[in-house]
Design a protein around this motif. Structure first.
Motif, PDB file in Angstrom:
ATOM      1  N   LEU A 250       0.824  -1.198   0.000  1.00  0.00           N
ATOM      2  CA  LEU A 250       0.000   0.000   0.000  1.00  0.00           C
ATOM      3  C   LEU A 250       0.867   1.261   0.000  1.00  0.00           C
ATOM      4  N   ILE A 251       1.897   1.274   0.816  1.00  0.00           N
ATOM      5  CA  ILE A 251       2.801   2.426   0.881  1.00  0.00           C
ATOM      6  C   ILE A 251       3.512   2.628  -0.450  1.00  0.00           C
ATOM      7  N   VAL A 252       3.939   1.549  -1.075  1.00  0.00           N
ATOM      8  CA  VAL A 252       4.585   1.653  -2.386  1.00  0.00           C
ATOM      9  C   VAL A 252       3.623   2.268  -3.395  1.00  0.00           C
ATOM     10  N   PHE A 253       2.362   1.810  -3.396  1.00  0.00           N
ATOM     11  CA  PHE A 253       1.372   2.373  -4.319  1.00  0.00           C
ATOM     12  C   PHE A 253       1.130   3.850  -4.037  1.00  0.00           C
ATOM     13  N   ILE A 254       1.004   4.197  -2.770  1.00  0.00           N
ATOM     14  CA  ILE A 254       0.758   5.594  -2.418  1.00  0.00           C
ATOM     15  C   ILE A 254       1.893   6.475  -2.920  1.00  0.00           C
ATOM     16  N   THR A 255       3.124   6.064  -2.695  1.00  0.00           N
ATOM     17  CA  THR A 255       4.240   6.897  -3.125  1.00  0.00           C
ATOM     18  C   THR A 255       4.332   6.964  -4.644  1.00  0.00           C
ATOM     19  N   GLN A 256       3.931   5.922  -5.341  1.00  0.00           N
ATOM     20  CA  GLN A 256       3.929   5.969  -6.802  1.00  0.00           C
ATOM     21  C   GLN A 256       2.815   6.873  -7.319  1.00  0.00           C
ATOM     22  N   PHE A 257       1.645   6.814  -6.693  1.00  0.00           N
ATOM     23  CA  PHE A 257       0.537   7.633  -7.159  1.00  0.00           C
ATOM     24  C   PHE A 257       0.711   9.103  -6.793  1.00  0.00           C
ATOM     25  N   LEU A 258       1.585   9.411  -5.869  1.00  0.00           N
ATOM     26  CA  LEU A 258       1.881  10.813  -5.583  1.00  0.00           C
ATOM     27  C   LEU A 258       2.593  11.473  -6.756  1.00  0.00           C
ATOM     28  N   ASN A 259       3.166  10.681  -7.640  1.00  0.00           N
ATOM     29  CA  ASN A 259       3.840  11.196  -8.835  1.00  0.00           C
ATOM     30  C   ASN A 259       2.945  11.150 -10.074  1.00  0.00           C
ATOM     31  N   HIS A 260       1.703  10.798  -9.903  1.00  0.00           N
ATOM     32  CA  HIS A 260       0.781  10.653 -11.033  1.00  0.00           C
ATOM     33  C   HIS A 260       0.517  12.012 -11.687  1.00  0.00           C
ATOM     34  N   SER A 261       0.267  12.010 -12.988  1.00  0.00           N
ATOM     35  CA  SER A 261       0.056  13.265 -13.723  1.00  0.00           C
ATOM     36  C   SER A 261      -1.353  13.841 -13.542  1.00  0.00           C
ATOM     37  N   GLU A 262      -2.312  13.013 -13.162  1.00  0.00           N
ATOM     38  CA  GLU A 262      -3.682  13.489 -12.964  1.00  0.00           C
ATOM     39  C   GLU A 262      -3.844  14.032 -11.544  1.00  0.00           C
ATOM     40  N   GLU A 263      -4.305  15.256 -11.437  1.00  0.00           N
ATOM     41  CA  GLU A 263      -4.451  15.898 -10.131  1.00  0.00           C
ATOM     42  C   GLU A 263      -5.442  15.175  -9.230  1.00  0.00           C
TER      43      GLU A 263
END
Length: 125
Positions: free
Chosen positions: A21-34
């Motif tokens: 879950l933490i890995v996903f959260i940190t990856q989605f913090l870099n997502h291009s969609e606001e």
């Protein structure tokens, strides 16, 4: 959360799930969609409020398996300057939850010694 699980096997599974879950959260913090970033910060805030993510997980720097940086605190603070006001507000709430005496995530000393140096560059004098 994990401390309350009696069975070692279940405890290990819970730790593995939280790590993913933490890995996903940190990856989605870099997502291009606001909207994706906003919802993940809000979800993160909820998980921390419920004490489902530990202080160690918030401060964890490097994944020993691949060396990736997963420090949630360092990755979330720059959103204080995001152009989207909702994302800025979610980042402020994140800091508030961590430093709130009711949630007891960070002590006053930890807020001053750990969070303050990270936040200071994003604030005006």
């Amino acid at each position: 959360f994990v401390e309350h699980i009696e069975d070692r096997h279940q405890s290990r599974k819970a730790i593995d799930c939280l790590f993913v879950l933490i890995v996903f959260i940190t990856q989605f913090l870099n997502h291009s969609e606001e909207i994706v970033v906003l919802e993940f910060i809000r979800t993160l805030n909820n998980l921390i409020s419920l004490r489902l993510i530990s202080k160690a997980s918030i401060l964890d720097d490097v994944d020993p398996k691949n060396g990736n940086n997963h420090n949630i605190l360092k990755k979330t603070i720059p959103f204080l300057l995001h152009p989207n006001s909702q994302i800025r507000e979610a980042a402020v709430n994140f800091i508030g939850i961590l430093s709130d005496e009711k949630t007891q995530i960070f002590t006053k000393a930890e807020v001053y010694c750990i969070m303050r140096p990270l936040i200071k560059p994003y604030l005006r004098n």
